[in-house]
Scaffold this motif. Structure first.
Motif, PDB file in Angstrom:
ATOM      1  N   GLU A 137       0.842  -1.192   0.000  1.00 25.22           N
ATOM      2  CA  GLU A 137       0.000   0.000   0.000  1.00 25.22           C
ATOM      3  C   GLU A 137       0.887   1.255   0.000  1.00 25.22           C
ATOM      4  O   GLU A 137       1.669   1.468   0.932  1.00 25.22           O
ATOM      5  N   ASP A 176       1.011   4.839   0.534  1.00 16.26           N
ATOM      6  CA  ASP A 176       0.228   5.901   1.168  1.00 16.26           C
ATOM      7  C   ASP A 176       1.157   6.896   1.873  1.00 16.26           C
ATOM      8  O   ASP A 176       2.373   6.893   1.646  1.00 16.26           O
ATOM      9  N   THR A 203      -1.291  -2.338  -4.118  1.00 16.44           N
ATOM     10  CA  THR A 203      -2.723  -2.609  -3.943  1.00 16.44           C
ATOM     11  C   THR A 203      -3.522  -1.371  -3.565  1.00 16.44           C
ATOM     12  O   THR A 203      -4.748  -1.408  -3.523  1.00 16.44           O
ATOM     13  N   PHE A 204      -2.811  -0.276  -3.281  1.00 19.14           N
ATOM     14  CA  PHE A 204      -3.495   0.963  -2.889  1.00 19.14           C
ATOM     15  C   PHE A 204      -2.548   2.117  -3.162  1.00 19.14           C
ATOM     16  O   PHE A 204      -1.341   2.010  -2.896  1.00 19.14           O
ATOM     17  N   VAL A 205      -3.055   3.211  -3.696  1.00 19.98           N
ATOM     18  CA  VAL A 205      -2.238   4.416  -3.842  1.00 19.98           C
ATOM     19  C   VAL A 205      -3.112   5.627  -3.547  1.00 19.98           C
ATOM     20  O   VAL A 205      -4.258   5.697  -3.979  1.00 19.98           O
ATOM     21  N   ASP A 206      -2.570   6.556  -2.774  1.00 22.61           N
ATOM     22  CA  ASP A 206      -3.326   7.776  -2.471  1.00 22.61           C
ATOM     23  C   ASP A 206      -2.583   8.996  -3.022  1.00 22.61           C
ATOM     24  O   ASP A 206      -1.579   8.861  -3.734  1.00 22.61           O
ATOM     25  N   GLN A 209      -8.052  -1.014 -10.093  1.00 19.69           N
ATOM     26  CA  GLN A 209      -8.321   0.003  -9.069  1.00 19.69           C
ATOM     27  C   GLN A 209      -7.198   1.027  -8.973  1.00 19.69           C
ATOM     28  O   GLN A 209      -7.419   2.163  -8.557  1.00 19.69           O
TER      29      GLN A 209
END
Lengths: 161, 113
Positions: free
Chosen positions: B23, B25, B54-57, B87
């Motif tokens: 992730e 972040d 799996t996640f990026v902000d 995503q």
């Protein structure tokens, strides 16, 4: 499920703990009947809400989140109790429009139906967002914004701290 | 270092490939920023492989924007991204950054040509 449910979460404004807020958002999205893509949207939106509200604070501040949901929407309120100040990387040096806070605001504008970030005192920000449940959007993946979504909220709209 | 995030660097056909996993972040973006900062600014081509992210902000995106500018050359961008998760791609789409970054679906494509 009750007609309307809520969960409150309080955590230090420590970047490494923001995952707790995101995971909570996913669980609540599931409880509200959101599909996978809507849950991912809410997960990212809650992260951005926390980042925007806590950007000026150090890890000793506390983020208080209140999730309110029913079958039609999830509303999230974020209040940061300040304690000390941080030294955020505000993207100084990056061109206008590409600074993280601007990207963050753009993300929120696209991922949720409405959101507000406001100052409630010196270096004291709070915010809220509302994401409505739209089952049809999980059947057909959105590829563009500006799809005529409403920009109003009828739950969780209280802005008081 | 966040145990749910890692950054590694390999060389593929002479192209440095920085691979992030997990992730991306506000807690982990500095790890990626620091790794990219170790590469010489004059590097012709750098690939950042986000296929296991799996996640990026917005904070992670900010690091990538800064890297894009750092590796910008007169004849075009010297930074390519590998993104194959819908995503993650969506985050680039809704922010308009998809138009700014060369985004490839595979590492092979990113390191060729």
């Amino acid at each position: 499920m009750p007609e309307r449910s809520h969960v409150e979460l309080s955590l230090p404004a420590d970047p490494s703990l923001l995952r707790l807020a995101r995971e909570n958002a996913c669980l609540i999205a599931e409880a509200a009947g959101f599909g996978r893509e809507e849950a991912e949207d809410l997960r990212l939106a809650v992260d951005e809400l926390c980042v925007l509200c806590s950007a000026d604070h150090g890890p000793n501040a506390r983020i208080r989140l209140r999730f309110l949901w029913d079958k039609s929407a999830v509303a999230v309120r974020c209040v940061v109790d300040p304690a000390g100040s941080g030294a955020p990387d505000d993207g100084t040096g990056l061109p206008a429009g590409l600074r993280p806070a601007e990207i963050s605001a753009r993300l929120l504008g696209e991922l949720v139906d409405s959101y507000t970030i406001e100052f409630s005192g010196p270096n004291h920000k709070r915010g809220w967002l509302v994401k409505r449940h739209r089952p049809e959007l999980d059947a057909t993946r959105r590829t563009a914004a500006g799809d005529g979504r409403e920009r109003t909220a009828d739950i969780g709209g209280s802005k008081d701290g | 270092m966040d145990e749910n995030f890692s950054v590694s660097e390999t060389d593929r056909h002479g192209v440095p490939v920085v691979k992030a996993s997990g992730e991306l972040d506000i807690a982990t973006a500095p790890d990626l920023r620091d790794r990219l900062a170790e590469l010489p600014a004059g590097t012709r081509l750098v690939v950042v492989d986000l296929s296991d992210v799996t996640f990026v902000d917005s904070t992670g995106l900010g690091v990538l924007v800064a890297a894009l500018r750092r590796f910008q050359h007169d004849d075009g961008p010297g930074l390519r991204l590998v993104v194959n998760r819908p995503q993650i791609l969506k985050v680039f789409e809704v922010t308009g950054l998809k138009e700014l970054f060369p985004i490839c679906p595979s590492l092979e494509e990113a390191t060729s040509g």
